[in-house]
Design a protein around this motif. Structure first.
Motif, short mmCIF file in Angstrom:
data_model
loop_
_atom_site.label_atom_id
_atom_site.label_comp_id
_atom_site.label_asym_id
_atom_site.label_seq_id
_atom_site.Cartn_x
_atom_site.Cartn_y
_atom_site.Cartn_z
N TRP A 1 7.98 17.31 -9.96
CA TRP A 1 7.65 17.39 -8.54
C TRP A 1 8.09 16.14 -7.80
CZ3 TRP A 1 5.82 22.01 -7.28
CH2 TRP A 1 5.02 22.74 -8.18
N ARG A 2 8.58 16.36 -6.57
CA ARG A 2 8.68 15.27 -5.59
C ARG A 2 7.77 15.68 -4.45
NH1 ARG A 2 11.31 14.15 -0.89
NH2 ARG A 2 12.67 15.99 -0.99
N ILE A 3 6.74 14.90 -4.23
CA ILE A 3 5.75 15.24 -3.21
C ILE A 3 5.87 14.21 -2.10
CG2 ILE A 3 3.28 15.57 -2.76
CD1 ILE A 3 2.99 16.24 -5.79
N GLU A 4 6.09 14.69 -0.89
CA GLU A 4 6.24 13.77 0.23
C GLU A 4 4.90 13.17 0.61
OE1 GLU A 4 8.42 15.55 3.51
OE2 GLU A 4 9.59 16.78 2.11
N GLU A 5 4.97 12.00 1.23
CA GLU A 5 3.74 11.34 1.69
C GLU A 5 2.97 12.29 2.61
OE1 GLU A 5 4.25 7.35 3.24
OE2 GLU A 5 2.49 7.57 4.52
N GLY A 6 1.72 12.51 2.32
CA GLY A 6 0.86 13.35 3.15
C GLY A 6 0.94 14.84 2.84
N ALA A 7 1.92 15.24 2.02
CA ALA A 7 2.03 16.68 1.70
C ALA A 7 0.90 17.09 0.77
CB ALA A 7 3.39 16.98 1.07
N GLN A 8 0.49 18.33 0.89
CA GLN A 8 -0.67 18.78 0.14
C GLN A 8 -0.44 20.16 -0.47
OE1 GLN A 8 -4.58 17.67 1.56
NE2 GLN A 8 -5.24 19.79 1.43
N MET A 9 -0.72 20.27 -1.74
CA MET A 9 -0.77 21.58 -2.41
C MET A 9 -2.21 22.06 -2.25
SD MET A 9 0.97 23.70 -4.47
CE MET A 9 2.01 23.24 -5.86
N PRO A 10 -2.43 23.14 -1.51
CA PRO A 10 -3.81 23.57 -1.23
C PRO A 10 -4.57 23.92 -2.52
CG PRO A 10 -2.21 24.87 0.03
CD PRO A 10 -1.44 24.07 -0.96
N GLU A 11 -5.86 24.02 -2.40
CA GLU A 11 -6.68 24.32 -3.59
C GLU A 11 -6.22 25.63 -4.22
OE1 GLU A 11 -11.12 23.44 -4.45
OE2 GLU A 11 -11.07 25.47 -3.67
N HIS A 12 -6.07 25.59 -5.52
CA HIS A 12 -5.63 26.77 -6.27
C HIS A 12 -6.14 26.61 -7.69
CE1 HIS A 12 -2.69 23.66 -7.20
NE2 HIS A 12 -2.35 24.34 -8.27
N SER A 13 -6.06 27.68 -8.44
CA SER A 13 -6.39 27.56 -9.86
C SER A 13 -5.52 28.53 -10.64
CB SER A 13 -7.87 27.81 -10.13
OG SER A 13 -8.16 29.17 -9.96
N HIS A 14 -5.44 28.30 -11.92
CA HIS A 14 -4.62 29.13 -12.81
C HIS A 14 -5.23 29.01 -14.20
CE1 HIS A 14 -3.09 25.12 -13.53
NE2 HIS A 14 -2.70 25.04 -12.26
N GLU A 15 -4.95 30.00 -15.01
CA GLU A 15 -5.51 30.01 -16.36
C GLU A 15 -4.89 28.94 -17.25
OE1 GLU A 15 -2.30 33.31 -18.08
OE2 GLU A 15 -4.44 33.63 -18.42
N HIS A 16 -3.74 28.38 -16.81
CA HIS A 16 -2.98 27.46 -17.66
C HIS A 16 -3.64 26.09 -17.70
CE1 HIS A 16 -0.43 30.43 -15.73
NE2 HIS A 16 0.37 30.38 -16.77
N GLU A 17 -3.66 25.50 -18.89
CA GLU A 17 -4.01 24.10 -19.00
C GLU A 17 -2.88 23.27 -18.37
OE1 GLU A 17 -5.77 22.98 -22.88
OE2 GLU A 17 -4.08 21.57 -22.93
N GLN A 18 -3.24 22.22 -17.66
CA GLN A 18 -2.24 21.42 -16.95
C GLN A 18 -2.45 19.95 -17.29
OE1 GLN A 18 -2.31 22.12 -12.72
NE2 GLN A 18 -0.97 20.40 -12.24
N VAL A 19 -1.38 19.25 -17.58
CA VAL A 19 -1.44 17.80 -17.74
C VAL A 19 -0.51 17.17 -16.71
CG1 VAL A 19 -1.27 15.83 -19.29
CG2 VAL A 19 -1.89 18.06 -20.22
N VAL A 20 -1.10 16.37 -15.83
CA VAL A 20 -0.39 15.73 -14.73
C VAL A 20 0.05 14.34 -15.21
CG1 VAL A 20 -0.64 14.88 -12.35
CG2 VAL A 20 -1.95 16.91 -13.10
N ASN A 21 1.33 14.06 -15.14
CA ASN A 21 1.87 12.75 -15.51
C ASN A 21 2.48 12.11 -14.25
OD1 ASN A 21 2.08 12.74 -18.74
ND2 ASN A 21 2.58 14.80 -18.02
N VAL A 22 1.88 11.06 -13.75
CA VAL A 22 2.41 10.42 -12.53
C VAL A 22 3.43 9.36 -12.94
CG1 VAL A 22 1.88 9.12 -10.45
CG2 VAL A 22 0.30 10.88 -11.26
N VAL A 23 4.65 9.54 -12.45
CA VAL A 23 5.75 8.64 -12.80
C VAL A 23 5.93 7.57 -11.72
CG1 VAL A 23 8.24 8.54 -13.25
CG2 VAL A 23 6.88 10.44 -14.17
N GLU A 24 5.85 7.98 -10.46
CA GLU A 24 6.02 7.04 -9.34
C GLU A 24 5.09 7.44 -8.21
OE1 GLU A 24 10.91 6.63 -9.70
OE2 GLU A 24 10.00 6.96 -7.73
#
Lengths: 106, 106
Positions: free
Chosen positions: A33-56
């Protein structure tokens, strides 16, 4: 062996300012992902396990009534089924790993 | 929700010049590697599916009689059971995702 080069994969703007590129293995999906400053992914859910790795950059995740402020080197495990939202505090680069693979991102 | 901060996790030098930090979810393991220029992880295999995400630098993977030269943005899927070796062509930073979780890295 399957090789992907994210430079050659077209970016998908899932919501305004949230740009994703996806690579799939039989059991996992990687989302770059490249997420712009202030951009937002609205609340959501999924059955998948997710591991978030912040690089920058700085990413804020809200879930279960709490906020996590994540910087480079932060790793956050989001269990399947937990509603969450994500917001770029600054522009950020994040690699998410999902199990099982995200059929909806194929 | 489980948070890890790689800055606080001690690095393990698995073989000379190959430094790893590990974060585990129920089903996956994330390995954040810093591989020195010229350092090599000797040929090995494991039942786990592996997805190699190259963040910085140049990494060479050898498997099945072929070489993959990977740079920033390269993603390589290594199926479970496939013997492979990895070498830092330059110093590099790599995030591997494994399924299932690597009990041997806990």
């Amino acid at each position: 062996m399957i090789q992907f080069d994210m430079k050659d994969i077209p970016s998908r703007e899932c919501v305004p300012g949230v740009h994703g590129k996806f690579a799939h293995s039989p059991n996992m999906t990687m989302a770059w992902w490249r997420i712009e400053e202030g951009a937002q992914m609205p609340e959501h859910s999924h059955e998948h396990e997710q591991v978030v790795n912040v690089v920058e950059g700085t990413l804020e995740i809200t879930a279960e009534g709490k906020k996590w402020t994540l910087g480079p080197g932060s790793v956050l495990v989001i269990p399947g089924g937990v509603p969450h939202l994500a917001r770029g505090v600054t522009e950020c680069r994040v690699i998410d790993a999902f199990y099982p693979a995200r059929e909806d991102y194929k």
